[in-house]
Design an enzyme around this catalytic site. Sequence first.
Site, PDB file in Angstrom:
ATOM      1  N   LEU A   1      50.651  22.381  29.348  1.00 40.56           N
ATOM      2  CA  LEU A   1      50.648  23.695  29.996  1.00 40.56           C
ATOM      3  C   LEU A   1      52.046  24.137  30.398  1.00 40.56           C
ATOM      4  O   LEU A   1      52.329  25.323  30.490  1.00 40.56           O
ATOM      5  CB  LEU A   1      49.755  23.658  31.248  1.00 40.56           C
ATOM      6  CG  LEU A   1      48.253  23.458  31.017  1.00 40.56           C
ATOM      7  CD1 LEU A   1      47.545  23.312  32.363  1.00 40.56           C
ATOM      8  CD2 LEU A   1      47.679  24.627  30.232  1.00 40.56           C
ATOM      9  N   GLY A   2      52.904  23.195  30.660  1.00 37.13           N
ATOM     10  CA  GLY A   2      54.261  23.530  31.101  1.00 37.13           C
ATOM     11  C   GLY A   2      54.832  22.387  31.905  1.00 37.13           C
ATOM     12  O   GLY A   2      54.277  21.284  31.964  1.00 37.13           O
TER      13      GLY A   2
ATOM     14  N   PHE B   1      60.113  18.362  38.239  1.00 33.85           N
ATOM     15  CA  PHE B   1      59.437  17.237  38.867  1.00 33.85           C
ATOM     16  C   PHE B   1      58.265  16.683  38.072  1.00 33.85           C
ATOM     17  O   PHE B   1      57.785  15.604  38.377  1.00 33.85           O
ATOM     18  CB  PHE B   1      58.957  17.637  40.266  1.00 33.85           C
ATOM     19  CG  PHE B   1      60.086  18.018  41.174  1.00 33.85           C
ATOM     20  CD1 PHE B   1      60.797  17.049  41.862  1.00 33.85           C
ATOM     21  CD2 PHE B   1      60.462  19.338  41.311  1.00 33.85           C
ATOM     22  CE1 PHE B   1      61.851  17.388  42.682  1.00 33.85           C
ATOM     23  CE2 PHE B   1      61.513  19.689  42.138  1.00 33.85           C
ATOM     24  CZ  PHE B   1      62.217  18.709  42.817  1.00 33.85           C
ATOM     25  N   GLY B   2      57.788  17.421  37.082  1.00 35.98           N
ATOM     26  CA  GLY B   2      56.649  16.890  36.364  1.00 35.98           C
ATOM     27  C   GLY B   2      56.229  17.735  35.185  1.00 35.98           C
ATOM     28  O   GLY B   2      56.658  18.880  35.024  1.00 35.98           O
TER      29      GLY B   2
ATOM     30  N   VAL C   1      52.842  19.198  33.111  1.00 32.59           N
ATOM     31  CA  VAL C   1      51.458  19.540  33.430  1.00 32.59           C
ATOM     32  C   VAL C   1      50.649  19.690  32.147  1.00 32.59           C
ATOM     33  O   VAL C   1      51.060  20.394  31.213  1.00 32.59           O
ATOM     34  CB  VAL C   1      51.381  20.838  34.254  1.00 32.59           C
ATOM     35  CG1 VAL C   1      49.930  21.119  34.654  1.00 32.59           C
ATOM     36  CG2 VAL C   1      52.255  20.734  35.498  1.00 32.59           C
TER      37      VAL C   1
ATOM     38  N   LYS D   1      49.139  16.807  36.504  1.00 30.43           N
ATOM     39  CA  LYS D   1      50.603  16.789  36.618  1.00 30.43           C
ATOM     40  C   LYS D   1      51.101  15.353  36.601  1.00 30.43           C
ATOM     41  O   LYS D   1      50.765  14.545  37.477  1.00 30.43           O
ATOM     42  CB  LYS D   1      51.049  17.481  37.905  1.00 30.43           C
ATOM     43  CG  LYS D   1      52.555  17.517  38.097  1.00 30.43           C
ATOM     44  CD  LYS D   1      52.900  18.223  39.391  1.00 30.43           C
ATOM     45  CE  LYS D   1      54.391  18.214  39.655  1.00 30.43           C
ATOM     46  NZ  LYS D   1      54.729  18.868  40.943  1.00 30.43           N
TER      47      LYS D   1
ATOM     48  N   ASP E   1      59.533  25.712  47.830  1.00 29.08           N
ATOM     49  CA  ASP E   1      59.860  26.051  46.443  1.00 29.08           C
ATOM     50  C   ASP E   1      59.031  27.241  45.955  1.00 29.08           C
ATOM     51  O   ASP E   1      58.458  27.211  44.864  1.00 29.08           O
ATOM     52  CB  ASP E   1      59.636  24.839  45.539  1.00 29.08           C
ATOM     53  CG  ASP E   1      60.449  24.918  44.240  1.00 29.08           C
ATOM     54  OD1 ASP E   1      61.421  25.713  44.189  1.00 29.08           O
ATOM     55  OD2 ASP E   1      60.124  24.201  43.287  1.00 29.08           O
TER      56      ASP E   1
END
Length: 347
Positions: free
Chosen positions: A23-24, A28-29, A31, A45, A149
Amino acid sequence: MPKTFTYDELKEATNNFSEDKLLGGGAFGIVYKGVLRDGRIVAVKQQRAERKLEEQEFQKEIEIISGIHHEHLVHLVGFCIWEAERLLVYEFVSNKSLHFHLHDYGNISENDKEILDWKKRFNIAVGTAKGLVHLHDVSAGKPRIVHRDIKSANILLDEKWEAKVADFGLARSILAGKTHISTEVKGTFGYMDPDFFTSGIRLNEKSDVYSFGMLLLELITGCLPLNKIQPPDSDNEKLAVKAKPMLRKAVKDSNINVVYTDPKLGKFDKSAMFLVVHCTAACVCYPAGDRPQMREILEALEGKLDVRVLTERIKTMFTAEDISWNRKTLLEMLEAIKEEDPATSIG
């Protein structure tokens, strides 16, 4: 409480973390879209290898976000800790991110395009504000949560174009009775509160207020905070730097026509634009102490509070010295960031 998943369950749900499930991802991670054994569609994630948290830190993050339940906040379904793997399982939000619809719009076919008009953008602003008000809520003596964020990539949209605030990887809680917490500087350039950046460690809700202001400006202009405003009469300044004098002039002269607006908006409701421009100006105020609380911003957007109350102080402080607001420092910071990487984060 969120469910504890096994690694095999999530591996199965994502077809072994297949690329076609991607998904993207951000700093940091990564997904992935997944389907659980009970048929639920989720977003999984997986933390990047270089961002692996110790189990104690990971559990602390889960503790912060597991108690969050609100229609405008992405819900945590569960998590997985297996050897070095750290995974979070969230509800799946079907209509991608605000960033996608504002900035990646040209990468989809004509048949799939749907203009993000002013009505949708205003509704997204109100929904995001509601989510942040819930995070900052001090009722019943519970800790307030600072997201740290807020940006268009972390605002997800459902099938009804309702906003859901996502990605709580940088979130921190502040105990009742405390004005701030001391923590390291982290966030995304362009959205990051310059007051927090320069103070170094003192964090409170006003940092989220600033980020929300930059998000509002993004909705108005269609520009990323690190991108140059078009057309060329913008003096080639970054949006994050150009914002304050532009907004202050709009507030001082009661003239929203001085604010650059996204050409894709077409006609828009000027009264709603007036509210958003004034709220934006109040949110990006410097220093942080002059900014309103998110609850006041929400009340202004909903017409429950005269928005001019929020910006009256700005009008009386409209000076050349105030407009500069650490201009040189912020410009140097922004120039050091690659403009083509809107998700650049530190921490």
